[in-house]
Design a protein around this motif. Structure first.
Motif, PDB file in Angstrom:
ATOM      1  N   LEU A  63       0.801  -1.223   0.000  1.00  6.73           N
ATOM      2  CA  LEU A  63       0.000   0.000   0.000  1.00  6.73           C
ATOM      3  C   LEU A  63       0.837   1.276   0.000  1.00  6.73           C
ATOM      4  N   GLY A  64       2.146   1.128  -0.145  1.00  2.00           N
ATOM      5  CA  GLY A  64       3.014   2.298  -0.266  1.00  2.00           C
ATOM      6  C   GLY A  64       3.537   2.843   1.038  1.00  2.00           C
ATOM      7  N   GLY A  65       3.422   2.062   2.132  1.00  2.00           N
ATOM      8  CA  GLY A  65       3.915   2.528   3.421  1.00  2.00           C
ATOM      9  C   GLY A  65       5.432   2.613   3.456  1.00  2.00           C
ATOM     10  N   SER A  66       5.941   3.491   4.294  1.00  2.00           N
ATOM     11  CA  SER A  66       7.376   3.704   4.414  1.00  2.00           C
ATOM     12  C   SER A  66       8.069   2.481   5.000  1.00  2.00           C
ATOM     13  N   LEU A  67       9.391   2.433   4.854  1.00  2.00           N
ATOM     14  CA  LEU A  67      10.163   1.357   5.450  1.00  2.00           C
ATOM     15  C   LEU A  67       9.988   1.361   6.967  1.00  2.00           C
ATOM     16  N   ASP A  68       9.938   2.537   7.580  1.00  6.69           N
ATOM     17  CA  ASP A  68       9.724   2.618   9.020  1.00  6.69           C
ATOM     18  C   ASP A  68       8.398   1.955   9.421  1.00  6.69           C
ATOM     19  N   GLU A  69       7.347   2.228   8.642  1.00  2.12           N
ATOM     20  CA  GLU A  69       6.046   1.639   8.985  1.00  2.12           C
ATOM     21  C   GLU A  69       6.037   0.137   8.709  1.00  2.12           C
ATOM     22  N   GLN A  70       6.784  -0.306   7.712  1.00  5.24           N
ATOM     23  CA  GLN A  70       6.916  -1.748   7.474  1.00  5.24           C
ATOM     24  C   GLN A  70       7.603  -2.426   8.656  1.00  5.24           C
ATOM     25  N   ILE A  71       8.620  -1.775   9.208  1.00  2.00           N
ATOM     26  CA  ILE A  71       9.304  -2.306  10.397  1.00  2.00           C
ATOM     27  C   ILE A  71       8.321  -2.396  11.560  1.00  2.00           C
ATOM     28  N   ALA A  72       7.548  -1.331  11.759  1.00  2.00           N
ATOM     29  CA  ALA A  72       6.554  -1.332  12.840  1.00  2.00           C
ATOM     30  C   ALA A  72       5.536  -2.447  12.635  1.00  2.00           C
ATOM     31  N   GLY A  73       5.133  -2.677  11.376  1.00  2.00           N
ATOM     32  CA  GLY A  73       4.185  -3.741  11.075  1.00  2.00           C
ATOM     33  C   GLY A  73       4.754  -5.116  11.369  1.00  2.00           C
ATOM     34  N   LEU A  74       5.996  -5.333  10.977  1.00  2.00           N
ATOM     35  CA  LEU A  74       6.646  -6.622  11.226  1.00  2.00           C
ATOM     36  C   LEU A  74       6.732  -6.917  12.715  1.00  2.00           C
ATOM     37  N   LEU A  75       6.957  -5.884  13.525  1.00  2.00           N
ATOM     38  CA  LEU A  75       7.231  -6.079  14.940  1.00  2.00           C
ATOM     39  C   LEU A  75       6.031  -5.833  15.854  1.00  2.00           C
ATOM     40  N   HIS A  76       4.872  -5.530  15.292  1.00  2.00           N
ATOM     41  CA  HIS A  76       3.747  -5.084  16.134  1.00  2.00           C
ATOM     42  C   HIS A  76       3.274  -6.170  17.104  1.00  2.00           C
ATOM     43  N   ASP A  77       3.492  -7.448  16.783  1.00  2.00           N
ATOM     44  CA  ASP A  77       3.025  -8.543  17.637  1.00  2.00           C
ATOM     45  C   ASP A  77       4.163  -9.265  18.350  1.00  2.00           C
ATOM     46  N   VAL A  78       5.353  -8.670  18.356  1.00  2.00           N
ATOM     47  CA  VAL A  78       6.530  -9.408  18.824  1.00  2.00           C
ATOM     48  C   VAL A  78       6.449  -9.766  20.306  1.00  2.00           C
ATOM     49  N   SER A  79       5.642  -9.048  21.070  1.00  2.00           N
ATOM     50  CA  SER A  79       5.519  -9.324  22.508  1.00  2.00           C
ATOM     51  C   SER A  79       4.359 -10.260  22.829  1.00  2.00           C
ATOM     52  N   HIS A  80       3.736 -10.860  21.805  1.00  2.00           N
ATOM     53  CA  HIS A  80       2.636 -11.774  22.085  1.00  2.00           C
ATOM     54  C   HIS A  80       3.122 -12.958  22.909  1.00  2.00           C
ATOM     55  N   THR A  81       2.309 -13.336  23.869  1.00  2.00           N
ATOM     56  CA  THR A  81       2.641 -14.459  24.740  1.00  2.00           C
ATOM     57  C   THR A  81       2.346 -15.781  24.041  1.00  2.00           C
ATOM     58  N   ALA A  82       2.818 -16.853  24.657  1.00  2.00           N
ATOM     59  CA  ALA A  82       2.391 -18.177  24.223  1.00  2.00           C
ATOM     60  C   ALA A  82       0.863 -18.230  24.226  1.00  2.00           C
ATOM     61  N   PHE A  83       0.317 -18.905  23.217  1.00  2.00           N
ATOM     62  CA  PHE A  83      -1.135 -19.057  23.045  1.00  2.00           C
ATOM     63  C   PHE A  83      -1.842 -17.725  22.816  1.00  2.00           C
ATOM     64  N   SER A  84      -1.095 -16.709  22.408  1.00  2.00           N
ATOM     65  CA  SER A  84      -1.670 -15.421  22.005  1.00  2.00           C
ATOM     66  C   SER A  84      -2.671 -14.897  23.035  1.00  2.00           C
ATOM     67  N   HIS A  85      -3.943 -14.705  22.619  1.00  2.00           N
ATOM     68  CA  HIS A  85      -4.899 -14.007  23.482  1.00  2.00           C
ATOM     69  C   HIS A  85      -5.438 -14.853  24.634  1.00  2.00           C
ATOM     70  N   VAL A  86      -5.025 -16.118  24.738  1.00  2.00           N
ATOM     71  CA  VAL A  86      -5.401 -16.894  25.915  1.00  2.00           C
ATOM     72  C   VAL A  86      -4.887 -16.211  27.177  1.00  2.00           C
ATOM     73  N   ALA A  87      -3.712 -15.581  27.061  1.00  2.00           N
ATOM     74  CA  ALA A  87      -3.132 -14.882  28.216  1.00  2.00           C
ATOM     75  C   ALA A  87      -4.039 -13.765  28.711  1.00  2.00           C
ATOM     76  N   ASP A  88      -4.782 -13.148  27.815  1.00  2.00           N
ATOM     77  CA  ASP A  88      -5.695 -12.082  28.233  1.00  2.00           C
ATOM     78  C   ASP A  88      -6.776 -12.625  29.159  1.00  2.00           C
ATOM     79  N   ASP A  89      -7.214 -13.835  28.883  1.00  2.00           N
ATOM     80  CA  ASP A  89      -8.199 -14.461  29.760  1.00  2.00           C
ATOM     81  C   ASP A  89      -7.552 -14.862  31.089  1.00  2.00           C
ATOM     82  N   VAL A  90      -6.339 -15.378  31.022  1.00  2.00           N
ATOM     83  CA  VAL A  90      -5.629 -15.788  32.246  1.00  2.00           C
ATOM     84  C   VAL A  90      -5.418 -14.599  33.179  1.00  2.00           C
ATOM     85  N   PHE A  91      -5.019 -13.466  32.604  1.00  2.00           N
ATOM     86  CA  PHE A  91      -4.701 -12.289  33.405  1.00  2.00           C
ATOM     87  C   PHE A  91      -5.858 -11.283  33.480  1.00  2.00           C
ATOM     88  N   ASN A  92      -7.046 -11.708  33.044  1.00  2.00           N
ATOM     89  CA  ASN A  92      -8.266 -10.891  33.145  1.00  2.00           C
ATOM     90  C   ASN A  92      -8.123  -9.534  32.462  1.00  2.00           C
TER      91      ASN A  92
END
Length: 325
Positions: A63-92
Motif C-alpha cells: 500500500l506504499g507505506g514507508s520502510l519505518d512503517e513496514q518495520i513497525a508492522g513486522l514487529l507489532h506482535d513481537v511481545s505476544h505471549t504463548a497461546f496469544s490471546h489466551v493470556a488475556d483471559d488468564v490475566f483478566n
C-alpha cells in the motif's frame, strides 16, 4: 532476502527487514499460534504469529507505506505471549491487550534495538507509538493492515475464503486516502465485511475454539497458582509452555483429551449447554473512497449495516458450548 507469502506473493526485502525476520524475537513467533489454543482441538487451525506479522509488513509495503512503517508492522506482535490471546483471559485483560502493555519492556530486552541501530534506525522513533502508523493500526471499526491481514489469512487457510476473490480484493479493492486504508467501492466493503464476520462468528465463536480457550486458560491459572509456571514463562513458545504443563499428570491428561474434543464438543443453546462464554465484541465498518472523501460503508450499503447489527447481537449473546466427557 526474497520472501514468498500465500497472500501477497514474492517480495525482495531490505537488509534491515531480513535481519529483523531472522532475529530471535521474531523467530520466536513461529512457535506462537495466532488462534491461541485452537490448534489443540483442530491441527488445521495453525497460523503462526510470525506468518501474520510478515503479512502485515508486506501489506503495508504493497500500500506504499514507508520502510519505518513496514518495520513497525513486522514487529507489532513481537511481545505476544504463548497461546496469544489466551493470556488475556488468564490475566483478566478485558481489552485483550496484555501483549501491548508488555510491548516496550519485551522489545527493550530483545535483540531488536541492536539490529535497528546497525541500520541507522532507533526503536524509540518507530515502535512505541502505533498512532503514528495509520496504515498499520486504526481503532475499530476502521480498516487497518493488521485487521485486513488476519481476516484474509485466516479465511484462506481455514477454508472459508476464496483465493481468487482475495486476490481481486487486494488488486482492486483497496486504496489509501489521507493515510488511511479505504475500500474502492461499497461492493468491496460488503465483501470484506462479510468475510470479517464469518471469521468472528464461525472461527472466534466456534464452540470447539471457545472450549479450547476456556480449558487451557483454566489450566494455566491453576499452574500459576501452583507455581508450576510463572508470568515470565508466557514469553516462551506454545510448545515450551505445554511441556511445563505436562509435568503435572492431571494437566497432561486434560491436554490429551483436547485432541479428541471435536468428538465431544458441539454447539449448545440457552436451554442445553455445559457453559456459556462471551467474547470481545468486534465489528467493522470499512471506509469507502468516494470522490476523495472517506465515507463509512454503512452509509452506502444497507447490507453492511445489517451485517453489523446481526453480528453484534450474536456476539453479545455469546457462545453456548455443549461438552460431554
Amino acid at each position: 532476502m526474497k520472501i514468498n507469502d500465500r497472500l501477497y506473493g514474492e517480495a525482495d526485502l531490505e537488509p534491515v527487514l531480513t535481519d529483523l525476520i531472522h532475529s530471535k524475537a521474531v523467530q520466536r513467533l513461529k512457535g506462537i499460534h495466532q488462534g491461541g489454543a485452537c490448534f489443540l482441538v483442530n491441527p488445521a487451525w495453525n497460523i503462526s504469529r510470525c506468518e501474520h506479522s510478515i503479512g502485515v509488513m508486506l501489506l503495508i509495503r504493497r500500500l506504499g507505506g514507508s520502510l519505518d512503517e513496514q518495520i513497525a508492522g513486522l514487529l507489532h506482535d513481537v511481545s505476544h505471549t504463548a497461546f496469544s490471546h489466551v493470556a488475556d483471559d488468564v490475566f483478566n485483560m478485558e481489552n485483550e491487550d496484555y501483549h501491548e502493555q508488555m510491548f516496550r519492556q519485551w522489545v527493550k530486552q530483545s535483540d531488536i534495538p541492536g539490529i535497528l541501530h546497525t541500520y541507522g534506525f532507533k526503536d524509540e522513533d518507530i515502535l512505541y507509538d502505533e498512532q503514528k502508523w495509520t496504515l498499520l493500526e486504526q481503532p475499530a471499526p476502521s480498516l487497518c493492515a493488521d485487521r485486513i491481514d488476519y481476516t484474509l489469512r485466516d479465511s484462506l487457510a481455514y477454508g472459508f475464503g476464496d483465493q481468487e476473490e482475495i486476490g481481486r480484493f487486494l488488486e482492486t479493492g483497496l486504496t489509501v486516502v489521507e493515510g488511511e486504508i479505504c475500500c474502492t467501492s461499497a461492493e468491496h466493503a460488503e465483501w470484506f465485511a462479510s468475510l470479517y464476520y464469518q471469521e468472528v462468528i464461525d472461527f472466534f465463536m466456534n464452540p470447539l475454539n471457545v472450549y479450547a480457550l476456556c480449558t487451557l486458560s483454566k489450566m494455566l491459572k491453576e499452574a500459576l497458582d501452583m507455581r508450576i509456571i510463572t508470568g515470565r514463562d508466557f514469553f516462551k513458545t506454545d510448545t515450551e509452555l505445554l511441556a511445563m504443563l505436562k509435568q503435572k499428570a492431571r494437566f497432561g491428561e486434560t491436554l490429551e483429551k483436547l485432541s479428541t474434543a471435536s468428538q465431544r464438543v458441539k454447539q449448545g443453546d440457552e436451554g442445553d449447554f455445559t457453559f456459556h462464554q462471551t467474547l470481545k465484541v468486534r465489528w467493522i465498518d470499512p471506509k469507502v473512497a468516494v470522490n476523495g472523501r472517506k465515507v463509512p460503508a454503512s452509509t452506502l450499503s444497507k447490507d453492511v449495516l445489517l451485517m453489523k447489527e446481526t453480528a453484534i447481537a450474536t456476539m453479545k449473546k455469546g457462545t453456548f458450548v455443549k461438552a460431554s466427557e
